[in-house]
Design a protein around this motif. Structure first.
Motif, short mmCIF file in Angstrom:
data_model
loop_
_atom_site.label_atom_id
_atom_site.label_comp_id
_atom_site.label_asym_id
_atom_site.label_seq_id
_atom_site.Cartn_x
_atom_site.Cartn_y
_atom_site.Cartn_z
N THR A 5 0.83 -1.20 0.00
CA THR A 5 0.00 0.00 0.00
C THR A 5 0.86 1.25 0.00
O THR A 5 0.56 2.23 -0.69
CB THR A 5 -0.94 0.00 1.22
N ILE A 6 1.96 1.25 0.74
CA ILE A 6 2.87 2.38 0.76
C ILE A 6 3.48 2.60 -0.61
O ILE A 6 3.56 3.72 -1.11
CB ILE A 6 3.97 2.17 1.82
N LYS A 7 3.90 1.51 -1.27
CA LYS A 7 4.46 1.62 -2.61
C LYS A 7 3.42 2.18 -3.58
O LYS A 7 3.72 3.05 -4.39
CB LYS A 7 4.94 0.25 -3.09
N SER A 8 2.19 1.66 -3.48
CA SER A 8 1.13 2.15 -4.36
C SER A 8 0.88 3.63 -4.14
O SER A 8 0.68 4.39 -5.09
CB SER A 8 -0.16 1.35 -4.12
N SER A 9 0.90 4.05 -2.87
CA SER A 9 0.67 5.46 -2.55
C SER A 9 1.76 6.34 -3.15
O SER A 9 1.48 7.42 -3.69
CB SER A 9 0.63 5.65 -1.03
N LEU A 10 3.00 5.87 -3.07
CA LEU A 10 4.11 6.64 -3.63
C LEU A 10 4.01 6.73 -5.14
O LEU A 10 4.25 7.80 -5.73
CB LEU A 10 5.45 6.00 -3.23
N LEU A 63 -14.19 5.14 -1.86
CA LEU A 63 -14.55 4.61 -3.17
C LEU A 63 -13.97 3.21 -3.35
O LEU A 63 -12.81 2.96 -3.06
CB LEU A 63 -14.03 5.54 -4.27
N LYS A 64 -14.79 2.32 -3.89
CA LYS A 64 -14.37 0.92 -4.04
C LYS A 64 -13.21 0.75 -5.02
O LYS A 64 -12.48 -0.23 -4.95
CB LYS A 64 -15.56 0.07 -4.49
N VAL A 65 -13.04 1.72 -5.93
CA VAL A 65 -11.98 1.60 -6.92
C VAL A 65 -10.60 1.59 -6.26
O VAL A 65 -9.63 1.07 -6.83
CB VAL A 65 -12.08 2.76 -7.94
N PHE A 66 -10.49 2.13 -5.05
CA PHE A 66 -9.20 2.18 -4.36
C PHE A 66 -8.98 1.01 -3.42
O PHE A 66 -7.88 0.88 -2.86
CB PHE A 66 -9.08 3.48 -3.57
N ARG A 67 -10.00 0.18 -3.24
CA ARG A 67 -9.90 -0.90 -2.27
C ARG A 67 -8.86 -1.93 -2.69
O ARG A 67 -8.75 -2.32 -3.84
CB ARG A 67 -11.26 -1.62 -2.12
N GLY A 68 -8.08 -2.38 -1.71
CA GLY A 68 -7.12 -3.44 -1.93
C GLY A 68 -5.74 -2.92 -2.29
O GLY A 68 -4.79 -3.09 -1.54
N TRP A 69 -5.64 -2.24 -3.42
CA TRP A 69 -4.31 -1.83 -3.90
C TRP A 69 -3.85 -0.51 -3.28
O TRP A 69 -2.65 -0.26 -3.17
CB TRP A 69 -4.31 -1.71 -5.42
N LEU A 70 -4.78 0.34 -2.84
CA LEU A 70 -4.41 1.61 -2.24
C LEU A 70 -4.95 1.76 -0.81
O LEU A 70 -4.27 2.28 0.06
CB LEU A 70 -4.92 2.77 -3.10
#
Length: 219
Positions: A5-10, A63-70
């Motif tokens: 999640t940290i990597k995805s956020s960056l 928003l569900k579009v961000f669930r899991g990966w972010l």
């Protein structure tokens, strides 16, 4: 999962910054190959980044579009109703109570969550909360420690106490919370809840009836 999640956020932040940089340069007719033009956009890019982050933290994370990966945790905001199945024994009868109607209200933001559980006899509020999320191990839980305060009129058989509850978050096929609890009074049990309302209700719905122990005592 936390590292992912940290990597995805960056990656998202870098991507937003790059888009902002090139968009500002294009509409301002700047040449990013020039030192002055490139670094002169930093204040504006940072402002855009902060604005987007503020919108995401306030509303976007739901928003569900961000669930899991972010966003690794689900949105549990609202009121949940169900029953407690306790091993507590009534000192007057020596018997366990029937299932006890209960409501859990969850007040959640991107960075904080609080839980308040209510029955007809008590209120318990959380003071330490957290998600336990590990998709690789198929673990999706919420756990919290709480302080329970029964009604003063029940102090002869129910005293204030602390405890801990752990719920498994079930999203498919229906949204549910199924968990267990234990207290410093050496009581424990199971709790089964279903999502009821997006509102944070302050008392159990009327159709849930009375607390079974209180009801028996009043007969």
């Amino acid at each position: 999962m936390r590292n992912i999640t940290i990597k995805s956020s960056l990656y998202v932040l870098v991507g937003i910054s790059a888009i902002a940089w090139f968009s500002l340069a294009y509409f301002s007719d700047l040449d990013l190959s020039k030192f002055k033009d490139f670094f002169g956009l930093i204040p504006k890019v940072v402002t855009i980044d902060l604005l987007i982050m503020a919108i995401f933290v306030k509303w976007g994370w739901k928003l569900k579009v961000f669930r899991g990966w972010l966003v690794p945790f689900p949105n549990l905001n609202g009121s949940w109703v169900g029953f407690i199945y306790s091993d507590w024994k009534n000192p007057n009868t020596g018997e366990k109570p029937p299932p006890i109607p209960v409501m859990l209200t969850v007040n959640q933001s991107f960075s904080h969550i609080s839980c308040m559980m209510r029955t007809a006899e008590m209120e318990s509020s959380s003071y330490s909360e957290g998600f336990i999320i590990d998709p690789d191990r198929q673990i999706k839980n919420i756990a919290y420690s709480y302080c329970s305060k029964p009604r003063i009129s029940l102090s002869d058989r129910s005293t204030p106490h602390d405890g801990t509850a752990v719920f498994k978050i079930i999203e498919k096929p229906e949204l549910k919370l199924v968990g267990r609890y234990w207290t410093e009074r050496l009581t424990k049990g199971e709790i089964k809840l279903e999502f009821h309302s997006a509102e944070l209700l302050e008392e159990l719905p009327d159709d849930f009836g009375n607390h079974p122990v209180t009801e028996n005592e009043n007969r």
